[in-house]
Design a protein around this motif. Structure first.
Motif, PDB file in Angstrom:
ATOM      1  N   ARG A   1      -5.377  -3.707  -7.892  1.00  0.00           N
ATOM      2  CA  ARG A   1      -5.235  -2.264  -7.695  1.00  0.00           C
ATOM      3  C   ARG A   1      -5.490  -1.565  -9.028  1.00  0.00           C
ATOM      4  O   ARG A   1      -4.773  -1.800  -9.993  1.00  0.00           O
ATOM      5  CB  ARG A   1      -3.844  -1.942  -7.171  1.00  0.00           C
ATOM      6  CG  ARG A   1      -3.547  -2.598  -5.814  1.00  0.00           C
ATOM      7  CD  ARG A   1      -2.132  -2.286  -5.362  1.00  0.00           C
ATOM      8  NE  ARG A   1      -1.786  -2.994  -4.153  1.00  0.00           N
ATOM      9  CZ  ARG A   1      -2.051  -2.568  -2.918  1.00  0.00           C
ATOM     10  NH1 ARG A   1      -2.674  -1.426  -2.737  1.00  0.00           N
ATOM     11  NH2 ARG A   1      -1.686  -3.276  -1.874  1.00  0.00           N
TER      12      ARG A   1
ATOM     13  N   THR B   1      -9.571   4.739  -2.488  1.00  0.00           N
ATOM     14  CA  THR B   1      -8.540   5.569  -1.875  1.00  0.00           C
ATOM     15  C   THR B   1      -9.148   6.941  -1.601  1.00  0.00           C
ATOM     16  O   THR B   1      -9.703   7.573  -2.495  1.00  0.00           O
ATOM     17  CB  THR B   1      -7.306   5.698  -2.788  1.00  0.00           C
ATOM     18  OG1 THR B   1      -7.709   6.186  -4.059  1.00  0.00           O
ATOM     19  CG2 THR B   1      -6.612   4.357  -2.951  1.00  0.00           C
TER      20      THR B   1
ATOM     21  N   GLN C   1      -1.553   4.206   3.157  1.00  0.00           N
ATOM     22  CA  GLN C   1      -2.644   4.465   2.229  1.00  0.00           C
ATOM     23  C   GLN C   1      -3.931   4.564   3.023  1.00  0.00           C
ATOM     24  O   GLN C   1      -4.208   3.719   3.857  1.00  0.00           O
ATOM     25  CB  GLN C   1      -2.746   3.341   1.190  1.00  0.00           C
ATOM     26  CG  GLN C   1      -3.799   3.597   0.130  1.00  0.00           C
ATOM     27  CD  GLN C   1      -3.630   2.642  -1.023  1.00  0.00           C
ATOM     28  OE1 GLN C   1      -2.698   2.766  -1.795  1.00  0.00           O
ATOM     29  NE2 GLN C   1      -4.540   1.693  -1.144  1.00  0.00           N
TER      30      GLN C   1
ATOM     31  N   ASN D   1      -7.785   4.172   3.115  1.00  0.00           N
ATOM     32  CA  ASN D   1      -8.758   3.375   2.372  1.00  0.00           C
ATOM     33  C   ASN D   1     -10.146   3.463   2.987  1.00  0.00           C
ATOM     34  O   ASN D   1     -10.305   3.440   4.207  1.00  0.00           O
ATOM     35  CB  ASN D   1      -8.333   1.904   2.374  1.00  0.00           C
ATOM     36  CG  ASN D   1      -7.028   1.672   1.670  1.00  0.00           C
ATOM     37  OD1 ASN D   1      -6.784   2.221   0.608  1.00  0.00           O
ATOM     38  ND2 ASN D   1      -6.181   0.846   2.246  1.00  0.00           N
TER      39      ASN D   1
ATOM     40  N   CYS E   1       0.841  -1.207   0.000  1.00  0.00           N
ATOM     41  CA  CYS E   1       0.000   0.000   0.000  1.00  0.00           C
ATOM     42  C   CYS E   1       0.873   1.253   0.000  1.00  0.00           C
ATOM     43  O   CYS E   1       0.544   2.253  -0.637  1.00  0.00           O
ATOM     44  CB  CYS E   1      -0.961   0.013   1.181  1.00  0.00           C
ATOM     45  SG  CYS E   1      -2.449  -0.976   0.892  1.00  0.00           S
TER      46      CYS E   1
END
Length: 152
Positions: free
Chosen positions: A81, A108, A46, A48, A37
């Motif tokens: 991803r 994200t 990251q 999320n 990440c």
């Protein structure tokens, strides 16, 4: 009595080639400190937001999404991803290899438009942190998050 409508948030990549809406409130909000990440986000973690897959609707640019099957993970799962093939913005992930998240889309938070100011600020605040064993020392605990050494 009319039920409260679900909130709808707009999101886009940096170049605006991809635009989407996400309806509802996230099931959970997470900072992930795993190595993958970090590399995917280009940052020290990251942020999320986990939603049910049917909450996501693309307005434009879905054909600009490129997807990478990330097979070398700590969890053993294979997140897919998805990012903009034009500007490289990391948009979302899915992971059908883990029962806990196979029906979810992981958005994200940095690609949401108009955030962190406005309606979503409070509900998008992280409540969990994953892979804290990989957290960089200078990232402080965010108050009341639950910290995990791995994914769960």
């Amino acid at each position: 009595m009319t039920p409260n409508p679900q909130p709808t948030y707009k999101g886009s990549c940096l170049c605006k080639a991809i635009q989407y809406t996400i309806t509802g409130t996230p099931l959970t909000t997470v900072l992930c400190h795993c190595t993958n990440c970090k590399k995917s986000s280009g940052s020290s973690f990251q942020a999320n937001l986990f939603f049910k897959k049917d909450c996501l609707n693309f307005q434009s640019g879905q054909d600009k999404l490129s997807t990478y099957a990330d097979a070398a993970t700590d969890s053993g799962g294979i997140p897919h991803r998805s990012f903009c093939s034009v500007c490289g913005s990391n948009i979302l992930s899915t992971n059908d290899s883990h029962d806990l998240v196979k029906d979810l889309v992981i958005i994200t938070s940095g690609c949401l438009d108009g955030w962190p100011t406005g309606e979503g600020e409070k509900e998008f605040r992280p409540v969990q942190e994953y892979y804290c064993k990989r957290k960089v020392e200078w990232v402080r605990v965010l108050g009341e998050t639950k910290e995990f050494e791995g994914m769960t």
